[in-house]
Design a protein around this motif. Sequence first.
Motif, mmCIF file in Angstrom:
data_model
loop_
_atom_site.group_PDB
_atom_site.id
_atom_site.type_symbol
_atom_site.label_atom_id
_atom_site.label_comp_id
_atom_site.label_asym_id
_atom_site.label_seq_id
_atom_site.Cartn_x
_atom_site.Cartn_y
_atom_site.Cartn_z
ATOM 1 N N TYR A 199 0.737 -0.939 0.056
ATOM 2 C CA TYR A 199 -0.049 -0.161 -0.234
ATOM 3 C C TYR A 199 0.908 1.306 0.061
ATOM 4 O O TYR A 199 0.750 2.178 -0.646
ATOM 5 C CB TYR A 199 -1.019 0.171 1.353
ATOM 6 N N VAL A 200 1.914 1.290 0.836
ATOM 7 C CA VAL A 200 2.607 2.308 0.815
ATOM 8 C C VAL A 200 3.389 2.647 -0.465
ATOM 9 O O VAL A 200 3.469 3.948 -0.847
ATOM 10 C CB VAL A 200 3.904 2.024 1.993
ATOM 11 N N LYS A 201 3.940 1.773 -0.900
ATOM 12 C CA LYS A 201 4.706 1.979 -2.422
ATOM 13 C C LYS A 201 3.589 2.493 -3.466
ATOM 14 O O LYS A 201 3.779 3.435 -4.152
ATOM 15 C CB LYS A 201 5.260 0.563 -2.803
ATOM 16 N N ALA A 202 2.202 1.739 -3.394
ATOM 17 C CA ALA A 202 1.289 2.017 -4.396
ATOM 18 C C ALA A 202 0.649 3.699 -4.181
ATOM 19 O O ALA A 202 0.602 4.568 -5.004
ATOM 20 C CB ALA A 202 0.177 1.210 -4.362
ATOM 21 N N TYR A 203 0.522 3.877 -2.885
ATOM 22 C CA TYR A 203 0.133 5.457 -2.290
ATOM 23 C C TYR A 203 1.313 6.414 -2.777
ATOM 24 O O TYR A 203 1.114 7.430 -3.549
ATOM 25 C CB TYR A 203 0.261 5.549 -0.911
ATOM 26 N N THR A 204 2.600 5.980 -2.662
ATOM 27 C CA THR A 204 3.599 7.187 -2.902
ATOM 28 C C THR A 204 3.680 7.257 -4.579
ATOM 29 O O THR A 204 4.092 8.493 -5.043
ATOM 30 C CB THR A 204 5.047 6.328 -2.605
ATOM 31 N N MET A 205 3.549 5.935 -5.360
ATOM 32 C CA MET A 205 3.524 6.162 -6.841
ATOM 33 C C MET A 205 2.689 7.159 -7.377
ATOM 34 O O MET A 205 2.680 7.838 -8.028
ATOM 35 C CB MET A 205 3.525 4.778 -7.450
ATOM 36 N N ASN A 206 1.361 6.912 -6.661
ATOM 37 C CA ASN A 206 0.115 7.696 -7.382
ATOM 38 C C ASN A 206 0.163 9.270 -6.773
ATOM 39 O O ASN A 206 0.053 10.098 -7.423
ATOM 40 C CB ASN A 206 -1.036 7.258 -6.774
ATOM 41 N N TYR A 207 0.925 9.204 -5.485
ATOM 42 C CA TYR A 207 1.089 10.772 -5.204
ATOM 43 C C TYR A 207 2.287 11.415 -6.035
ATOM 44 O O TYR A 207 1.909 12.679 -6.326
ATOM 45 C CB TYR A 207 1.779 10.820 -3.705
ATOM 46 N N ASN A 208 3.079 10.905 -6.257
ATOM 47 C CA ASN A 208 4.434 11.473 -7.015
ATOM 48 C C ASN A 208 3.792 11.746 -8.618
ATOM 49 O O ASN A 208 4.071 12.636 -9.144
ATOM 50 C CB ASN A 208 5.623 10.501 -7.054
ATOM 51 N N ALA A 209 2.940 10.685 -9.065
ATOM 52 C CA ALA A 209 2.242 10.907 -10.506
ATOM 53 C C ALA A 209 1.618 12.179 -10.428
ATOM 54 O O ALA A 209 1.822 12.768 -11.505
ATOM 55 C CB ALA A 209 1.733 9.598 -10.928
ATOM 56 N N PHE A 210 0.731 12.085 -9.580
ATOM 57 C CA PHE A 210 -0.459 13.321 -9.680
ATOM 58 C C PHE A 210 0.548 14.766 -9.281
ATOM 59 O O PHE A 210 0.037 15.743 -10.012
ATOM 60 C CB PHE A 210 -1.437 13.199 -8.802
ATOM 61 N N ARG A 211 1.456 14.775 -8.276
ATOM 62 C CA ARG A 211 2.076 15.719 -8.063
ATOM 63 C C ARG A 211 2.753 16.462 -9.197
ATOM 64 O O ARG A 211 3.245 17.564 -9.262
ATOM 65 C CB ARG A 211 3.218 15.548 -7.092
ATOM 66 N N GLU A 212 3.476 15.479 -10.029
ATOM 67 C CA GLU A 212 4.443 15.890 -11.117
ATOM 68 C C GLU A 212 3.394 16.824 -12.068
ATOM 69 O O GLU A 212 3.815 17.854 -12.416
ATOM 70 C CB GLU A 212 4.905 14.570 -11.868
ATOM 71 N N GLY A 213 2.221 16.376 -12.451
ATOM 72 C CA GLY A 213 1.464 17.230 -13.204
ATOM 73 C C GLY A 213 1.101 18.600 -12.441
ATOM 74 O O GLY A 213 0.882 19.537 -13.230
ATOM 75 N N LEU A 214 0.796 18.586 -11.244
ATOM 76 C CA LEU A 214 0.551 19.614 -10.561
ATOM 77 C C LEU A 214 1.492 20.842 -10.531
ATOM 78 O O LEU A 214 1.359 21.927 -10.449
ATOM 79 C CB LEU A 214 0.108 19.334 -8.913
#
Length: 231
Positions: A199-214
């Motif tokens: 879960y931690v890895k998946a959460y971090t991957m998603n967080y970073n993916a969306f943050r990159e666009g932001l």
Amino acid sequence: MKILYITMLSFILNFTANCQENKNSFNYVVKANIKKYNLESNLAFENKDSEKGQILFDSLVSNHLIGTTFEDYTLKGFDKKKIKLSSFKKPLFILTYASWCIPSKGEIPALNKLAQKYAKDVQFVMLFWDKKHSVKKIARKFSHNITVCYANESYKNDANIVANLKHTLGFPTSYFLDQNLKVVNIKRGGAQPDKKSTYVKAYTMNYNAFREGLGSLLIDKNITKEQLTTN
């Protein structure tokens, strides 16, 4: 005769200006390029070449769609019956989705965390291609900082937005727009962690993916790189 000439000249100038504006609209540009993109993308998909498919998508965005302007769509929201994009008065992060697509592990919590952190600078919008009753259950999972909306072909006045967004770039797709509805970036949805990811890895991957666009929206807000990379 002079009055008629002035009227005709005014009409021609306005018509020319509208044509130029339309040629810079997202709708116009995506329709002009989507056929070629779909042909090449479908071929890459048939060949199971996901890397080529991503390259084609990124090329379409960077070479044609960035800098175009969104139509000021009117969305249907749960809290408000109708919401115009221009009413938000700040940059927009719009993520299109559908209730029958299962979000990846950690995706919704990552979105909620980002919305909490950047709500003052960016308006977060989840746009589901669904009927209202189909979205109610999943809508409860999103933070109050995220405006959840829906659109469907069967609803009056939704045909335009469905045709221009859902039936062109598909979903999930993230649109990053400035306060004037100009396209700053477009990306696919979140990350795609495999089933074995924690879960931690998946959460971090998603967080970073969306943050990159932001990041492309937050540059104009004088937010430093250090602030942007702090969880």
